[in-house]
Design an enzyme around this catalytic site. Sequence first.
Site, PDB file in Angstrom:
ATOM      1  N   GLU A  44      66.190 -28.028 -24.102  1.00 57.97           N
ATOM      2  CA  GLU A  44      66.563 -27.320 -25.324  1.00 57.97           C
ATOM      3  C   GLU A  44      67.102 -25.935 -25.024  1.00 57.97           C
ATOM      4  O   GLU A  44      68.116 -25.509 -25.594  1.00 57.97           O
ATOM      5  CB  GLU A  44      65.364 -27.232 -26.266  1.00 57.97           C
ATOM      6  CG  GLU A  44      65.688 -26.585 -27.604  1.00 57.97           C
ATOM      7  CD  GLU A  44      64.566 -26.726 -28.618  1.00 57.97           C
ATOM      8  OE1 GLU A  44      64.272 -27.865 -29.014  1.00 57.97           O
ATOM      9  OE2 GLU A  44      63.969 -25.697 -28.984  1.00 57.97           O
ATOM     10  N   ARG A  96      95.849  -7.628 -38.950  1.00 53.53           N
ATOM     11  CA  ARG A  96      95.423  -6.581 -39.881  1.00 53.53           C
ATOM     12  C   ARG A  96      96.044  -5.240 -39.489  1.00 53.53           C
ATOM     13  O   ARG A  96      95.915  -4.805 -38.331  1.00 53.53           O
ATOM     14  CB  ARG A  96      93.894  -6.477 -39.861  1.00 53.53           C
ATOM     15  CG  ARG A  96      93.297  -5.296 -40.608  1.00 53.53           C
ATOM     16  CD  ARG A  96      93.480  -5.413 -42.090  1.00 53.53           C
ATOM     17  NE  ARG A  96      92.678  -4.419 -42.802  1.00 53.53           N
ATOM     18  CZ  ARG A  96      92.831  -4.130 -44.085  1.00 53.53           C
ATOM     19  NH1 ARG A  96      93.737  -4.765 -44.813  1.00 53.53           N
ATOM     20  NH2 ARG A  96      92.058  -3.232 -44.650  1.00 53.53           N
ATOM     21  N   GLN A  99      91.984   1.702 -29.663  1.00 52.96           N
ATOM     22  CA  GLN A  99      91.089   1.485 -28.531  1.00 52.96           C
ATOM     23  C   GLN A  99      89.675   1.135 -28.974  1.00 52.96           C
ATOM     24  O   GLN A  99      89.007   0.291 -28.349  1.00 52.96           O
ATOM     25  CB  GLN A  99      91.054   2.726 -27.645  1.00 52.96           C
ATOM     26  CG  GLN A  99      90.400   2.495 -26.296  1.00 52.96           C
ATOM     27  CD  GLN A  99      90.494   3.717 -25.410  1.00 52.96           C
ATOM     28  OE1 GLN A  99      89.751   4.678 -25.598  1.00 52.96           O
ATOM     29  NE2 GLN A  99      91.417   3.694 -24.459  1.00 52.96           N
TER      30      GLN A  99
END
Length: 391
Positions: free
Chosen positions: A246, A272, A283
């Site tokens: 798991e 955008r 940056q």
Amino acid sequence: MNFDFDAETEDMRDMVVRFARRELDPPRDFASLDDDGADFRRRWRLAGKQGLVGTTVPDEHGGSGLDAVAAAAAMEALGYGCSDTGFAFSVAAHLFAGVMPVVEFGTEAQKKEWLPALASGEAIAAHAVTEPEAGSDALRLRTRARRQGDTYVLNGTKCFTTNAPVADLFVVQAATAPEGGFFGLTTFLVRAGTPGLTVGRPYDKVGLRGSPTADVHLEDCVVPAESVLGTEGSGAGVFSASMKWERTCLFAAYLGAMRRVLESTVEHARQREQFGTPIGGFQAVSHRIVDMLGRYEAARLLLYRAAQALADGTADEIGPALAKVAVSEAAVQLGLDAVQLRGALGVLDGEAELLLRDALPARIFSGTNEIQKNNVARALGLGARRPRRRR
């Protein structure tokens, strides 16, 4: 050192992504607590026909017989292609915590009875171990199993049981020798509908809402002695083995979800515009995305390194624990970054906020990240007292 999948595994990954996008995305109201589970089972049966719920089951029992690396690749593809990370989580929990214990510890009779149905999608497994007073302290379970002739009588309550509302088989951990420590636990295979076993109302969770989860109550639940998985007293060993699977392969589904959101975040930063330029040119934005990529890639390497050790039979406690911590922490931070970079759009309904909500539980289930660090420290020999020298 080869970091590439073979052609067969690559083809399988592509197939899983296409299938998940086409068939496994949920309806908009999938998280409704009034859902009777019909749509979940519909998608589960489709995943079964595609082989996703039985990837590591041996061929002779109806599975695909994949090793841990290929199984992790399949889970990563599922997490990438399916926007419902909760569904992917349920598939992985079924397979690695419920089915693999039967594969590794079941008798031939138990394998013949359960594995074909579990691998085909006809049956769903749930691993019932966590209790209200025994989460991280799994060796102090209050659920008791008392031998009575050719049967055992189980009494106790389990909580946070993944797949419980839809499960056909419960892999139940109970104490047969309460003061026996590691050798005091025993694992039982309990069929849903057995008198004395009841399942509570599904949880209304913050994340992983597509994964049905509930309490399991055992009140004078009588099961035959043949339902013991492994041997009496071997329950902790069964549990530990399932957790290696798991903590490695299940978390590959998060890698897929992270990659999906990372790609959409990069595209958002390209499209955008603010102050007359794409925000990816700033940056502060570009460096954050680079950090997202770095955490994802580092976590992915740790996970597949652990998966290779599991496939080779050389896995220890350290590899799965480090993989679990790295992936879960990276998923949470990537979710936070994806929300931040989208601004106000990030707190609206969408994949960024969904990844964050789905990632938060990852630091808790399968043993909290703090417990994983304890496991690693113990494996390194830290914390053990040295005997004092006599003067």
